[in-house]
Design a protein around this motif. Structure first.
Motif, mmCIF file in Angstrom:
data_model
loop_
_atom_site.group_PDB
_atom_site.id
_atom_site.type_symbol
_atom_site.label_atom_id
_atom_site.label_comp_id
_atom_site.label_asym_id
_atom_site.label_seq_id
_atom_site.Cartn_x
_atom_site.Cartn_y
_atom_site.Cartn_z
ATOM 1 N N ILE A 189 0.442 -1.170 -0.118
ATOM 2 C CA ILE A 189 -0.018 0.020 0.124
ATOM 3 C C ILE A 189 0.915 1.272 0.024
ATOM 4 C CG2 ILE A 189 -1.844 1.349 1.343
ATOM 5 C CD1 ILE A 189 -2.340 -1.453 2.428
ATOM 6 N N THR A 190 0.503 2.072 -1.018
ATOM 7 C CA THR A 190 1.477 3.378 -1.023
ATOM 8 C C THR A 190 0.775 4.551 -0.484
ATOM 9 O OG1 THR A 190 0.706 3.595 -3.463
ATOM 10 C CG2 THR A 190 2.813 2.312 -2.923
ATOM 11 N N GLU A 191 -0.717 4.719 -0.885
ATOM 12 C CA GLU A 191 -1.151 5.778 -0.423
ATOM 13 C C GLU A 191 -2.768 5.524 0.119
ATOM 14 O OE1 GLU A 191 -0.296 9.712 -2.727
ATOM 15 O OE2 GLU A 191 0.472 8.205 -4.190
ATOM 16 N N ARG A 192 -3.054 6.425 0.852
ATOM 17 C CA ARG A 192 -4.515 6.002 1.126
ATOM 18 C C ARG A 192 -5.543 7.534 1.251
ATOM 19 N NH1 ARG A 192 -4.842 1.496 4.989
ATOM 20 N NH2 ARG A 192 -2.952 0.710 5.215
ATOM 21 N N ASP A 193 -6.695 7.134 0.883
ATOM 22 C CA ASP A 193 -7.821 8.287 0.998
ATOM 23 C C ASP A 193 -9.084 7.583 1.456
ATOM 24 O OD1 ASP A 193 -8.812 10.773 1.292
ATOM 25 O OD2 ASP A 193 -9.133 10.696 -0.755
ATOM 26 N N LEU A 194 -9.885 8.073 2.580
ATOM 27 C CA LEU A 194 -11.070 7.429 3.014
ATOM 28 C C LEU A 194 -10.543 5.962 3.422
ATOM 29 C CD1 LEU A 194 -13.542 8.724 0.537
ATOM 30 C CD2 LEU A 194 -13.088 9.720 2.768
ATOM 31 N N ALA A 195 -11.268 4.866 3.116
ATOM 32 C CA ALA A 195 -10.692 3.618 3.174
ATOM 33 C C ALA A 195 -10.024 3.019 1.797
ATOM 34 C CB ALA A 195 -11.804 2.536 3.674
ATOM 35 N N THR A 218 -5.615 25.601 11.853
ATOM 36 C CA THR A 218 -5.022 24.245 11.406
ATOM 37 C C THR A 218 -6.043 23.562 10.167
ATOM 38 O OG1 THR A 218 -6.564 23.490 13.401
ATOM 39 C CG2 THR A 218 -4.037 23.827 13.693
ATOM 40 N N PHE A 219 -5.514 22.533 9.509
ATOM 41 C CA PHE A 219 -6.305 22.056 8.562
ATOM 42 C C PHE A 219 -7.275 21.140 9.225
ATOM 43 C CE2 PHE A 219 -7.014 18.193 5.880
ATOM 44 C CZ PHE A 219 -7.533 18.981 4.814
ATOM 45 N N PRO A 220 -8.709 20.882 8.655
ATOM 46 C CA PRO A 220 -9.109 21.882 7.508
ATOM 47 C C PRO A 220 -9.906 23.008 7.883
ATOM 48 C CG PRO A 220 -10.686 19.864 8.219
ATOM 49 C CD PRO A 220 -9.511 20.058 9.226
ATOM 50 N N LEU A 238 -7.694 9.860 -5.421
ATOM 51 C CA LEU A 238 -7.067 9.151 -4.249
ATOM 52 C C LEU A 238 -5.763 9.815 -3.583
ATOM 53 C CD1 LEU A 238 -7.284 5.189 -3.778
ATOM 54 C CD2 LEU A 238 -5.282 6.682 -2.625
ATOM 55 N N LYS A 239 -4.862 9.977 -4.827
ATOM 56 C CA LYS A 239 -3.495 10.523 -4.316
ATOM 57 C C LYS A 239 -3.686 11.770 -3.668
ATOM 58 C CE LYS A 239 -1.642 6.885 -7.543
ATOM 59 N NZ LYS A 239 -0.858 6.660 -8.885
ATOM 60 N N GLU A 240 -4.671 12.480 -4.292
ATOM 61 C CA GLU A 240 -4.488 14.012 -4.136
ATOM 62 C C GLU A 240 -5.582 14.210 -2.834
ATOM 63 O OE1 GLU A 240 -5.474 16.061 -7.481
ATOM 64 O OE2 GLU A 240 -7.712 15.749 -7.183
ATOM 65 N N GLY A 241 -6.058 13.333 -2.138
ATOM 66 C CA GLY A 241 -6.993 13.485 -1.225
ATOM 67 C C GLY A 241 -8.410 13.911 -1.665
ATOM 68 N N GLY A 242 -8.919 13.811 -2.836
ATOM 69 C CA GLY A 242 -9.994 14.250 -3.311
ATOM 70 C C GLY A 242 -11.158 13.172 -3.710
ATOM 71 N N LEU A 243 -11.004 11.876 -3.031
ATOM 72 C CA LEU A 243 -11.784 10.693 -3.252
ATOM 73 C C LEU A 243 -13.027 11.076 -2.760
ATOM 74 C CD1 LEU A 243 -11.794 8.043 -4.820
ATOM 75 C CD2 LEU A 243 -11.214 7.024 -2.519
ATOM 76 N N GLY A 265 0.730 12.603 6.349
ATOM 77 C CA GLY A 265 1.116 12.087 4.972
ATOM 78 C C GLY A 265 -0.083 11.888 4.203
ATOM 79 N N LYS A 266 -1.072 12.747 4.257
ATOM 80 C CA LYS A 266 -2.108 13.131 3.256
ATOM 81 C C LYS A 266 -1.618 14.294 2.599
ATOM 82 C CE LYS A 266 -6.948 12.606 2.492
ATOM 83 N NZ LYS A 266 -8.322 12.221 3.336
ATOM 84 N N GLU A 267 -1.993 14.600 1.161
ATOM 85 C CA GLU A 267 -1.845 15.853 0.680
ATOM 86 C C GLU A 267 -2.915 16.805 1.363
ATOM 87 O OE1 GLU A 267 -2.238 18.021 -3.835
ATOM 88 O OE2 GLU A 267 -1.505 16.064 -3.730
ATOM 89 N N VAL A 268 -2.378 17.941 1.667
ATOM 90 C CA VAL A 268 -3.505 18.904 2.406
ATOM 91 C C VAL A 268 -4.227 19.517 1.024
ATOM 92 C CG1 VAL A 268 -3.888 20.789 3.541
ATOM 93 C CG2 VAL A 268 -2.037 19.200 4.356
#
Length: 508
Positions: free
Chosen positions: A5-11, A444-446, A316-321, A357-360
């Motif tokens: 697994i390289t990246e995550r977003d949601l599940a 702070t985000f978000p 998924l990789k940019e955190g927009g899933l 570790g997730k793109e803001v």
């Protein structure tokens, strides 16, 4: 380890499945290839459409070519990774197959499958409880035997999960299969459920399986390939998909889009810019001979599906899933019902969504169902359970969210800070979509990186009440120009200027 697994977003997970034919990036959709007569040449699927893995049916190969069948890669003309099914779908549809679990395991090894599937017993979408239990137990029995029969250590094996609509049976099946030495796990029996557009039940099935499987095992959603529902399945944690929809729909003159399926004769424009739709008009396609039209529609359907998989991986990789799932959910009312069901599994999504570790990336809040997204849920939970007001700040002052962000840069905050110059005042903001935001956290985000529709229906008073109760202020003032925010133990004032007067009145 066959899955990284390289990246995550949601599940959802972006990852790499390691096969003896090389790496396969996930989430991955495998077009189904008919080994006897395929509509689109297998090599074209890789060279023209970018599909790095395909799936074909070892039972059909055995039935048509016998034990003298050549290597499956040579047979279908594909040099990438190939997964082979075992004939279980034919067992579900026709009630029987002319092979047995041992023969089909050995046959898949002999023809060089990269990922094989045991001959399980599918539950189907309409089985009784008694029959469903039998399919689960028989699949587990066959799974244990199949692992004893395997000989090729370089070949990966898939252990199907059965149980149909019965979530406890899915959990039992997944727990047991997860303890066995399989590398991937297909979730069986979703096709009949998806054919009825029962996507809400599909959500329940996926989550039941995911919560019971080891986290390092890819989940394969058998037979799922319509582009409009793939983002939802990935968000829930599915890693692999297979589908013959591109060919089956083309045969019936149906045109796939992320907004649904259209009959070709009901279109006046082709709402796509793929090579097929750029070259031909709707009229051109209708005037073609049947076989030529079918091939071109199949190619269009493949282009749309491949494009959607790319869009999903990028989101998924940019955190927009979440935004992609939300957009796709409007394609069909039943899909929208499934999207709303994510609220039931908000805790599951929040626990799997990475904190670091997730793109803001700024988030969009469209309506009350958007409040189930992890960023919102995480803040609302932590500001109650993990937060304490600063020492000495014993008077809580709550002002409505100002339009400017970060909130502490707003004129409303600056004026409040000037009026309330004492060290004892703790200024917080309240409103949609986060409930309560302490001023010292507002950058702070978000909490300052969002856009929200007005009036989404959040119970802000409930969030205020929980926060005030958790922080034990000596006094609490809520600034509400409309005087509608009434909280027990707090004084509601129309403006910040009234606070000093209230404190003077309370002085002995």
């Amino acid at each position: 380890m066959s899955f990284e697994i390289t990246e995550r977003d949601l599940a959802g997970r972006a990852g790499v499945l390691l096969t003896r034919r090389g790496e396969v990036e996930t989430p991955c959709l495998m077009p189904v290839i008919n080994p006897v007569k395929n509509l689109i040449p297998a090599r074209e699927l890789k060279d023209n459409f970018g599909f790095k893995m395909i799936i074909t049916n070892s039972y059909l190969i055995l039935k048509h070519f016998g034990h003298e069948a050549p290597d499956v890669h040579q047979l279908v003309g594909y040099d990438g990774a190939i997964m082979t099914d075992s004939g279980a779908y034919q067992l579900l549809i026709y009630g029987g197959v002319e092979t047995d679990p041992h023969e089909i395991v050995k046959f898949q090894e002999r023809i060089g499958s990269d990922i094989g599937v045991i001959l399980d017993t599918p539950t189907g979408g309409f089985a009784s409880r008694t029959d469903a239990e039998k399919t689960v137990e028989e699949t587990i029995r066959r799974a244990r035997l199949s692992l004893e029969w395997r000989e090729d250590p370089t070949m990966l094996w898939a252990g199907p999960i059965q149980g149909g609509r019965y979530l406890d049976l899915i959990r039992r099946s997944a727990r047991t299969m997860g303890r066995l030495d399989f590398q991937t796990h297909p979730l069986g029996s979703p096709v009949q459920i998806m054919e009825g557009y029962d996507y809400s039940t599909l959500v329940d099935m996926i989550v039941a399986a995911k919560l019971s499987l080891p986290p390092d095992r890819p989940l394969h959603l058998f037979g799922a390939g319509h582009p409009m529902m793939l983002a939802l399945a990935v968000a829930l944690g599915c890693d692999l998909f297979d589908s013959a929809a591109y060919a089956l729909f083309a045969k019936d003159d149906r045109y796939l889009t992320v907004r649904g399926t259209f009959r070709l004769d009901r279109l006046t424009e082709l709402p796509c810019n793929c090579p097929v739709c750029s070259r031909y008009s709707q009229k051109d396609l209708l005037e073609m001979p049947k076989k030529e039209r079918e091939e071109n529609l199949a190619r269009h359907n493949l282009y749309v599906t491949a494009s959607e998989m790319k869009a999903i991986r990028q989101a998924l990789k940019e955190g927009g899933l979440w935004e992609l799932v939300e957009a796709r959910s409007r394609a069909h009312p039943k899909l929208y019902e499934a999207y709303k069901r994510l609220g039931k599994y908000a805790k599951y999504l929040e626990e799997n969504d990475p904190v670091i570790g997730k793109e803001v990336k700024g988030i969009f809040i469209y309506d009350k169902h958007s409040l189930a997204r992890p960023e919102v849920m995480r803040h609302r939970k932590r500001v109650i359970e993990n937060y304490s007001r600063p020492p000495g700040k014993e008077i809580g002052v709550f002002i409505p969210n100002p339009p400017e962000r970060p909130y502490i840069k707003s004129k409303e905050y600056k004026y409040a800070a000037e009026i309330l110059s004492g060290q004892e005042f703790h200024i917080c903001f309240y409103g949609e979509p986060f409930g309560v935001v302490p001023s010292e956290l507002s950058e702070t985000f978000p909490l300052s990186q969002y856009e929200c529709s007005e009036g989404i229906g959040m119970n802000v008073a409930k969030e205020l009440k929980k926060f005030i109760s958790a922080n034990a202020y000596r006094k609490v003032f809520i600034i509400d120009p409309r005087s509608t925010m009434v909280i027990e133990g707090a004084k509601t004032l129309r403006s910040i200027d009234e606070i000093r007067g209230q404190l003077d009145e309370d002085s002995p």
